[in-house]
Design a protein around this motif. Structure first.
Motif, mmCIF file in Angstrom:
data_model
loop_
_atom_site.group_PDB
_atom_site.id
_atom_site.type_symbol
_atom_site.label_atom_id
_atom_site.label_comp_id
_atom_site.label_asym_id
_atom_site.label_seq_id
_atom_site.Cartn_x
_atom_site.Cartn_y
_atom_site.Cartn_z
ATOM 1 N N CYS A 133 28.625 45.845 47.911
ATOM 2 C CA CYS A 133 27.500 44.957 48.174
ATOM 3 C C CYS A 133 27.830 43.569 47.650
ATOM 4 O O CYS A 133 28.830 43.376 46.952
ATOM 5 C CB CYS A 133 26.211 45.486 47.547
ATOM 6 S SG CYS A 133 26.249 45.592 45.736
ATOM 7 N N THR A 145 16.595 42.385 47.064
ATOM 8 C CA THR A 145 16.878 43.477 46.122
ATOM 9 C C THR A 145 17.830 44.518 46.724
ATOM 10 O O THR A 145 18.133 45.525 46.083
ATOM 11 C CB THR A 145 15.574 44.181 45.712
ATOM 12 O OG1 THR A 145 14.909 44.670 46.888
ATOM 13 C CG2 THR A 145 14.646 43.217 44.972
ATOM 14 N N THR A 146 18.310 44.257 47.932
ATOM 15 C CA THR A 146 19.192 45.212 48.610
ATOM 16 C C THR A 146 20.428 45.567 47.787
ATOM 17 O O THR A 146 20.843 46.741 47.776
ATOM 18 C CB THR A 146 19.616 44.665 49.980
ATOM 19 O OG1 THR A 146 18.447 44.359 50.744
ATOM 20 C CG2 THR A 146 20.461 45.675 50.738
ATOM 21 N N LEU A 148 20.866 46.004 44.564
ATOM 22 C CA LEU A 148 20.568 47.052 43.585
ATOM 23 C C LEU A 148 20.250 48.366 44.281
ATOM 24 O O LEU A 148 20.606 49.446 43.770
ATOM 25 C CB LEU A 148 19.403 46.643 42.687
ATOM 26 C CG LEU A 148 19.021 47.669 41.614
ATOM 27 C CD1 LEU A 148 20.203 48.025 40.724
ATOM 28 C CD2 LEU A 148 17.857 47.159 40.763
ATOM 29 N N GLU A 149 19.629 48.314 45.431
ATOM 30 C CA GLU A 149 19.358 49.537 46.181
ATOM 31 C C GLU A 149 20.667 50.219 46.571
ATOM 32 O O GLU A 149 20.804 51.446 46.502
ATOM 33 C CB GLU A 149 18.508 49.218 47.408
ATOM 34 C CG GLU A 149 17.102 48.741 47.061
ATOM 35 C CD GLU A 149 16.381 48.116 48.236
ATOM 36 O OE1 GLU A 149 16.918 48.167 49.365
ATOM 37 O OE2 GLU A 149 15.285 47.566 48.036
ATOM 38 N N THR A 150 21.668 49.410 46.977
ATOM 39 C CA THR A 150 22.986 49.963 47.303
ATOM 40 C C THR A 150 23.630 50.581 46.071
ATOM 41 O O THR A 150 24.193 51.681 46.128
ATOM 42 C CB THR A 150 23.897 48.866 47.878
ATOM 43 O OG1 THR A 150 23.330 48.363 49.087
ATOM 44 C CG2 THR A 150 25.295 49.405 48.157
ATOM 45 N N ARG A 152 22.153 51.817 43.441
ATOM 46 C CA ARG A 152 21.439 53.041 43.080
ATOM 47 C C ARG A 152 21.814 54.195 44.015
ATOM 48 O O ARG A 152 21.947 55.342 43.571
ATOM 49 C CB ARG A 152 19.937 52.789 43.097
ATOM 50 C CG ARG A 152 19.451 51.952 41.908
ATOM 51 C CD ARG A 152 17.956 51.686 41.987
ATOM 52 N NE ARG A 152 17.185 52.914 42.097
ATOM 53 C CZ ARG A 152 16.916 53.736 41.088
ATOM 54 N NH1 ARG A 152 17.369 53.451 39.872
ATOM 55 N NH2 ARG A 152 16.195 54.832 41.271
ATOM 56 N N GLN A 153 21.967 53.898 45.300
ATOM 57 C CA GLN A 153 22.384 54.946 46.246
ATOM 58 C C GLN A 153 23.769 55.476 45.884
ATOM 59 O O GLN A 153 24.011 56.689 45.927
ATOM 60 C CB GLN A 153 22.375 54.378 47.666
ATOM 61 C CG GLN A 153 20.988 54.104 48.218
ATOM 62 C CD GLN A 153 21.020 53.265 49.482
ATOM 63 O OE1 GLN A 153 22.090 52.942 50.004
ATOM 64 N NE2 GLN A 153 19.845 52.890 49.980
ATOM 65 N N MET A 185 16.352 42.141 39.682
ATOM 66 C CA MET A 185 16.069 43.054 40.793
ATOM 67 C C MET A 185 15.446 44.344 40.259
ATOM 68 O O MET A 185 14.509 44.885 40.861
ATOM 69 C CB MET A 185 17.357 43.389 41.550
ATOM 70 C CG MET A 185 17.988 42.247 42.304
ATOM 71 S SD MET A 185 19.546 42.787 43.071
ATOM 72 C CE MET A 185 20.219 41.216 43.611
ATOM 73 N N ALA A 186 15.983 44.842 39.151
ATOM 74 C CA ALA A 186 15.462 46.080 38.560
ATOM 75 C C ALA A 186 14.008 45.907 38.128
ATOM 76 O O ALA A 186 13.189 46.826 38.283
ATOM 77 C CB ALA A 186 16.335 46.502 37.380
ATOM 78 N N LEU A 189 11.874 46.008 41.303
ATOM 79 C CA LEU A 189 11.792 47.362 41.858
ATOM 80 C C LEU A 189 11.216 48.366 40.858
ATOM 81 O O LEU A 189 11.024 49.534 41.210
ATOM 82 C CB LEU A 189 13.176 47.824 42.313
ATOM 83 C CG LEU A 189 13.809 47.051 43.478
ATOM 84 C CD1 LEU A 189 15.221 47.550 43.750
ATOM 85 C CD2 LEU A 189 12.958 47.178 44.744
ATOM 86 N N THR A 191 12.624 49.728 38.217
ATOM 87 C CA THR A 191 13.605 50.789 38.053
ATOM 88 C C THR A 191 14.609 50.361 36.998
ATOM 89 O O THR A 191 14.791 49.151 36.774
ATOM 90 C CB THR A 191 14.325 51.078 39.394
ATOM 91 O OG1 THR A 191 15.131 52.237 39.268
ATOM 92 C CG2 THR A 191 15.201 49.901 39.808
#
Length: 250
Positions: A133, A145-146, A148-150, A152-153, A185-186, A189, A191
Motif C-alpha cells: 500500500c 484510511t485505505t 491501514l485497512e490493507t 490490517r487485512q 488512521m487508527a 477507524l 482500531t
C-alpha cells in the motif's frame, strides 16, 4: 523499439551493463520522475555518464500524454528509464500495453527493486508479504484510511506489508511522518495501530539505515535523508526476529 530500463535503487552505478548499452544506443531517452527518485545521482550526472540528453516525464506525461514517446519508438530506439525495476508500477505496464496496441515493439531490462531489497535489509521472508500500500500526504479535506485497512487485512492473514511513502515534487515522506499518519488512521477507524514497524532509508546506498521497533520508538529515530520506506511485519519467524535483532536493533 520502446525499451523499459530499470535504474536500480540509489544512483547511476546501479544500472546494469545491458541497460547502459541500451541507453547509449537510444535515439531518445526519457526518465519517469514521479514513482521514485534516484537520490544518489542528479539528472545532469546521468546525462554526463550516459552521453545522452534525458527528458523528464511527470505523471500526466506518462498516463495521459504518452503519444510522443510511442511515436518516436515506432520510428527508432527509445529508452524509458524508471527508478527500481520496470513494471513494478502499473503506470509503466499501462504504457507498455498502449505501445503494443499501436504496433510498437517493446522490451524490458530489469534492475534491483525496493520490493526485493527490503527482504535483504530487513530479513523478512519474501513469500510472506501480502498486498502493498501507499501512504499519501493528507490534504485539507482528504484523509484516506485505505492503507491501514490493507495493513490490517494482511496482518489477519499473518502477512507482512510493504508501505510505500509519498513522493512529491517538493517533499518526501519520512518514516516518522508515515507512522504518525497511520496512527491517525487508527484513531479514525477506532482500531489499534500496528505494534511493530521496520523503517528503511536509502536502500541501495553504501549506508542504508534500518531500524525496527514500536511506532513511538521509530518516530524518534533520525533516519536521515530520503528515500524512506516502511514495513509492517506480521508475526515474526525466529530467523526474521534474529535478523531484525542483529541488523535493525529490535
Amino acid at each position: 523499439m520502446l525499451t523499459f530500463v530499470g535504474l536500480g535503487l540509489f544512483d547511476l552505478k546501479d544500472i546494469s551493463v545491458k541497460g547502459l548499452d541500451a541507453v547509449r544506443r537510444a535515439e531518445y531517452v526519457y526518465l519517469e520522475s514521479y514513482t521514485s527518485r534516484m537520490m544518489g545521482s542528479s539528472v545532469s550526472e546521468m546525462e554526463a555518464v550516459f552521453g545522452k540528453e534525458i527528458v523528464l516525464l511527470g505523471r500526466e506525461d506518462v498516463e495521459q500524454h504518452p503519444d510522443e514517446v510511442i511515436r518516436r519508438a515506432r520510428d527508432g530506439d527509445v529508452v524509458f528509464l524508471t527508478g527500481g525495476d520496470p513494471m513494478v508500477s502499473t503506470t509503466h505496464a499501462d504504457l507498455r500495453i498502449r505501445a503494443a496496441g499501436m504496433g510498437v515493439a517493446t522490451s524490458i531490462i530489469h534492475a534491483s527493486s525496493i520490493a526485493s531489497a527490503v527482504c535483504g535489509l530487513a530479513g523478512l521472508q519474501n513469500y510472506r508479504f501480502g498486498k502493498s500500500c501507499s501512504v499519501p500526504f493528507p490534504a485539507k479535506s482528504w484523509f484516506p484510511t485505505t492503507p491501514l485497512e490493507t495493513i490490517r487485512q494482511n496482518l489477519a492473514l499473518n502477512l507482512h506489508t510493504l508501505v510505500y511513502l509519498d513522493i512529491q515534487p517538493d517533499r518526501y515522506m519520512r518514516v516518522g511522518e508515515a507512522i504518525a499518519i497511520i496512527e491517525r488512521m487508527a484513531e479514525i477507524l477506532e482500531t489499534p495501530a500496528p505494534s511493530l514497524y521496520v523503517g528503511i532509508a536509502r536502500a541501495g546506498s553504501e549506508h542504508p539505515h534500518v531500524a525496527a521497533g514500536t511506532g513511538e520508538l521509530l518516530k524518534s529515530v533520525d533516519f536521515g535523508p530520503p528515500l524512506h520506506i516502511l514495513v509492517v511485519p506480521a508475526d515474526l519467524h525466529p530467523v526474521e526476529h534474529e535478523y531484525l535483532r542483529t541488523f535493525a536493533g529490535l
